[in-house]
Design a protein around this motif. Structure first.
Motif, short mmCIF file in Angstrom:
data_model
loop_
_atom_site.label_atom_id
_atom_site.label_comp_id
_atom_site.label_asym_id
_atom_site.label_seq_id
_atom_site.Cartn_x
_atom_site.Cartn_y
_atom_site.Cartn_z
N LYS A 251 19.71 -3.76 6.87
CA LYS A 251 18.69 -4.72 6.42
C LYS A 251 17.48 -3.95 5.83
N ASP A 252 17.06 -2.90 6.52
CA ASP A 252 15.92 -2.11 6.04
C ASP A 252 16.26 -1.38 4.75
N LYS A 253 17.51 -0.89 4.67
CA LYS A 253 17.92 -0.21 3.42
C LYS A 253 17.77 -1.15 2.23
N GLN A 254 18.21 -2.38 2.41
CA GLN A 254 18.14 -3.36 1.34
C GLN A 254 16.69 -3.68 0.99
N ARG A 255 15.88 -3.86 2.03
CA ARG A 255 14.45 -4.18 1.83
C ARG A 255 13.76 -3.06 1.06
N ILE A 256 14.06 -1.84 1.43
CA ILE A 256 13.38 -0.69 0.80
C ILE A 256 13.84 -0.53 -0.65
N LYS A 257 15.13 -0.72 -0.89
CA LYS A 257 15.63 -0.63 -2.28
C LYS A 257 14.93 -1.67 -3.15
N GLU A 258 14.82 -2.90 -2.61
CA GLU A 258 14.16 -3.98 -3.37
C GLU A 258 12.69 -3.65 -3.65
N LYS A 259 12.05 -3.08 -2.65
CA LYS A 259 10.62 -2.75 -2.78
C LYS A 259 10.40 -1.76 -3.91
N TYR A 260 11.20 -0.70 -3.94
CA TYR A 260 10.99 0.33 -4.97
C TYR A 260 11.43 -0.13 -6.35
N LYS A 261 12.42 -1.04 -6.37
CA LYS A 261 12.89 -1.56 -7.66
C LYS A 261 11.74 -2.30 -8.38
N LYS A 262 10.82 -2.87 -7.57
CA LYS A 262 9.71 -3.64 -8.15
C LYS A 262 8.55 -2.75 -8.59
N ARG A 263 8.64 -1.45 -8.34
CA ARG A 263 7.58 -0.54 -8.80
C ARG A 263 8.04 0.13 -10.09
N ASN A 264 7.95 -0.61 -11.14
CA ASN A 264 8.53 -0.10 -12.38
C ASN A 264 7.55 -0.18 -13.55
N ASN A 265 6.27 -0.28 -13.23
CA ASN A 265 5.28 -0.41 -14.32
C ASN A 265 4.12 0.56 -14.10
N PRO A 266 4.38 1.88 -14.23
CA PRO A 266 3.32 2.84 -13.98
C PRO A 266 2.21 2.76 -15.02
N ILE A 267 1.03 3.18 -14.63
CA ILE A 267 -0.10 3.13 -15.58
C ILE A 267 0.17 4.03 -16.79
N GLU A 268 0.79 5.17 -16.55
CA GLU A 268 1.08 6.09 -17.67
C GLU A 268 2.53 5.89 -18.11
N LEU A 269 2.68 5.48 -19.35
CA LEU A 269 4.02 5.20 -19.87
C LEU A 269 4.61 6.42 -20.59
N GLU A 270 3.75 7.35 -20.92
CA GLU A 270 4.26 8.56 -21.61
C GLU A 270 3.39 9.76 -21.26
#
Lengths: 270, 75
Positions: A251-270
């Protein structure tokens, strides 16, 4: 015999003063503490979902430090906990520390013209350095009042995003949040034109000369380029579980994967 | 000669004691944590129940930083 004793005493004193000097080198005096609130979109697939976090910018004569307020608080709590360390086991905190999504700490040093960013990915603490390059600011004629300051508009581009900044000449500090700087006064607000990252000043205080921890270059950082660091971070977000040193429940593995998947918009794109 | 030797050793001992306690107190201040002691392995527990250990880190602050990182990320 007398000479030997004098030499040993001198050596001991020198080692004590050297330790003091080394510790002193890791501090700088900040004259100002600026607090910014960031409103941002961490997930590029769900831009309307906004998060907020507050940041401190400590400004000294030739150095500055930019750090999440919650990380600052966590670090302070950690320092206090270490005083109760029993030699083998670190107890879990009694008081919940505030969460942060920004572990990065940005140090600017105008003596060597470097921006140094310290950030952590899993068990590795990275350090990447950049030369402080002047931003190409275009100062506009638009003026308005913001936070009781008269502010003026300026635009620039940075790391794949276009920004609109509002600065005030009433505070003649050419600094701003994150890595931004170089305007004729303090940045009161800066946002990219897509409104994914929007920093706004909350408060500006004179500290009266607060001692702030500067970067400790004696630490065992993983020294990398910015590109290598961002790659390591992306690799972790794409596949975090192998780098997590705990036997996680499914359950935690799934939660953590989902959490990091949503961090996909960093301030620096290049 | 003997008293000079004793006095010398006593001075060195006191200075050494004074220097190490100075390092310890400086290193345990909240403004600057630089531990000089090496820890072989330190165990820690996160508030969400997971336990871990960190080995072969020289600085106590690094160990706590690792624990705090996982607490922040996982719990």
């Amino acid at each position: 015999m007398k000479h030997i004793s004098i030499i040993i005493i001198i050596l001991i004193y020198l080692s004590v003063f050297q330790t003091k000097a080394q510790n002193k080198e890791n501090l700088f005096t900040a004259d100002y503490k600026v607090t910014y609130r960031l409103e941002y979109s961490p997930d590029s697939t769900y831009i309307d979902k906004k998060s907020t976090e507050d940041f401190y910018l400590f400004v000294g004569d030739d150095k500055s430090k930019f750090i999440s307020k919650n990380k600052w608080i966590r670090d302070s709590i950690s320092s206090k906990r270490l005083e109760n360390f029993n030699g083998s086991h670190l107890e879990m905190p009694k008081k919940n520390s505030p969460k942060t999504n920004f572990l990065e700490v940005i140090f600017k040093d105008y003596n060597d013209n470097q921006i140094s960013t310290v950030d952590r990915v899993a068990s590795d603490v990275f350090l990447y350095s950049e030369v402080i390059k002047p931003y190409t600011w275009e100062i506009k004629k638009d003026k308005k009042t913001m936070n009781e300051f008269e502010v003026q508009k300026a635009i620039t581009s940075f790391a794949g995003r276009n920004y609109v900044a509002w600065f005030t000449e009433e505070i003649s500090i050419p600094q701003g949040p994150y890595k931004f700087e170089g305007l004729p006064g303090l940045i009161i607000q800066i946002s990219d034109t897509n409104h994914h990252y929007n920093y706004k000043l909350i408060s500006f205080q004179k500290t009266g000369g607060k001692e702030i921890k500067a970067i400790n270059r004696g630490r065992n950082y993983v020294k990398a380029s910015k590109k290598q660091f961002y790659q390591a971070k992306q690799d972790f977000y794409d596949n975090p579980i192998p780098q997590i040193p705990f036997d996680l429940t499914p359950k935690d593995k799934q939660r953590i994967k989902e959490k990091y998947k949503k961090r996909n918009n960093p301030i620096e794109l290049e | 000669m003997k008293s000079l030797k004793n006095s010398f050793l006593g001075t060195v001992f006191l200075l050494a004691l004074g220097s190490s306690s100075l390092i310890a107190s400086q290193n345990n201040s909240s403004s600057n944590m630089d531990e000089t002691i090496s820890f072989h392995c330190v165990t820690y527990t996160l508030s969400c129940g997971y336990s871990g250990s960190v080995c072969d880190m020289d600085e106590l602050e690094d160990i706590e930083a690792e624990r705090d990182y996982w607490e922040n990320e996982l719990c």
